[in-house]
Design a protein around this motif. Structure first.
Motif, PDB file in Angstrom:
ATOM      1  N   ILE A  90     -10.675   5.472  -2.291  1.00 45.71           N
ATOM      2  CA  ILE A  90     -10.375   3.916  -2.345  1.00 45.71           C
ATOM      3  C   ILE A  90     -11.065   3.573  -3.628  1.00 45.71           C
ATOM      4  N   TYR A 109       0.762  -1.120   0.069  1.00 45.96           N
ATOM      5  CA  TYR A 109       0.144   0.130  -0.023  1.00 45.96           C
ATOM      6  C   TYR A 109       0.821   1.267   0.009  1.00 45.96           C
ATOM      7  N   GLU A 131      -3.104   0.083  -4.061  1.00 44.39           N
ATOM      8  CA  GLU A 131      -2.903  -1.356  -3.488  1.00 44.39           C
ATOM      9  C   GLU A 131      -2.406  -2.087  -4.547  1.00 44.39           C
ATOM     10  N   TYR A 163      -5.185   9.875  -2.264  1.00 50.59           N
ATOM     11  CA  TYR A 163      -5.349   8.299  -2.447  1.00 50.59           C
ATOM     12  C   TYR A 163      -4.598   7.171  -1.910  1.00 50.59           C
ATOM     13  N   ARG A 212      -8.119  -2.397   7.358  1.00 50.03           N
ATOM     14  CA  ARG A 212      -8.635  -1.260   7.268  1.00 50.03           C
ATOM     15  C   ARG A 212      -8.439  -0.008   8.201  1.00 50.03           C
ATOM     16  N   VAL A 248      -9.350  -2.622   2.486  1.00 49.96           N
ATOM     17  CA  VAL A 248     -10.419  -1.983   2.825  1.00 49.96           C
ATOM     18  C   VAL A 248     -11.690  -2.639   3.444  1.00 49.96           C
ATOM     19  N   ALA A 260      -6.747   1.037  -3.338  1.00 54.85           N
ATOM     20  CA  ALA A 260      -7.228   0.222  -2.306  1.00 54.85           C
ATOM     21  C   ALA A 260      -8.499  -0.465  -2.080  1.00 54.85           C
ATOM     22  N   SER A 261      -8.846  -1.671  -2.296  1.00 49.71           N
ATOM     23  CA  SER A 261      -9.868  -2.621  -2.235  1.00 49.71           C
ATOM     24  C   SER A 261      -9.936  -3.625  -1.105  1.00 49.71           C
TER      25      SER A 261
END
Length: 148
Positions: free
Chosen positions: A84, A36, A145, A142, A70, A64, A60-61
């Protein structure tokens, strides 16, 4: 001659790996084996997504969706609201994560359901406490990832 050809390929592969490893030094390797990185430049959702893709990453997914991960991302964001990888650009009310996973109550930690304020909130940002739908043209930092 054949041996030299293989040696040259090995040297090239090692140089590529070293270059790649150097590039990753500025990324945070998380316990989920994803990397990240927070980018502080304030950009629209589309620009954030494109910038991540240029780095062979996504917004990022995966991190999260995992509650402990998270919390690490919230810490990485240092109090900033950040883009994200979640949006309902394609179909209003049907949120899709950037890695293609469909948003559900089980994998999307909304504190309050998305309200699509004034019919113009199709992208999602991470706050200090939850997710919020937001106008995609607004400028935010932002988090990218990537899985290596």
């Amino acid at each position: 001659m054949l041996k030299k050809k293989y040696v040259d390929k090995d040297v090239t592969a090692i140089h590529s790996l070293n270059y790649f490893t150097e590039k990753l030094k500025t990324w945070y390797k998380a316990s989920n084996n994803f990397y990240y990185k927070m980018f502080l430049d304030q950009v629209s959702y589309a620009t954030a997504k494109a910038n991540c893709q240029e780095k062979k990453a996504n917004l990022a997914s995966v991190g999260v969706r995992d509650s402990s991960m998270r919390n690490h991302l919230i810490s990485l964001a240092s109090g900033e609201n950040v883009w994200i990888g979640l949006n309902d650009i394609e179909h209003e009310g049907n949120f899709i994560w950037e890695d293609g996973v469909v948003s559900t109550a089980d994998n999307t930690p909304w504190i309050n359901p998305p309200d699509d304020y004034e019919g113009n909130e199709d992208c999602v940002h991470l706050t200090e406490t939850s997710l919020n739908d937001y106008d995609c043209s607004k400028l935010l930092p932002y988090i990218c990832e990537k899985f290596v």
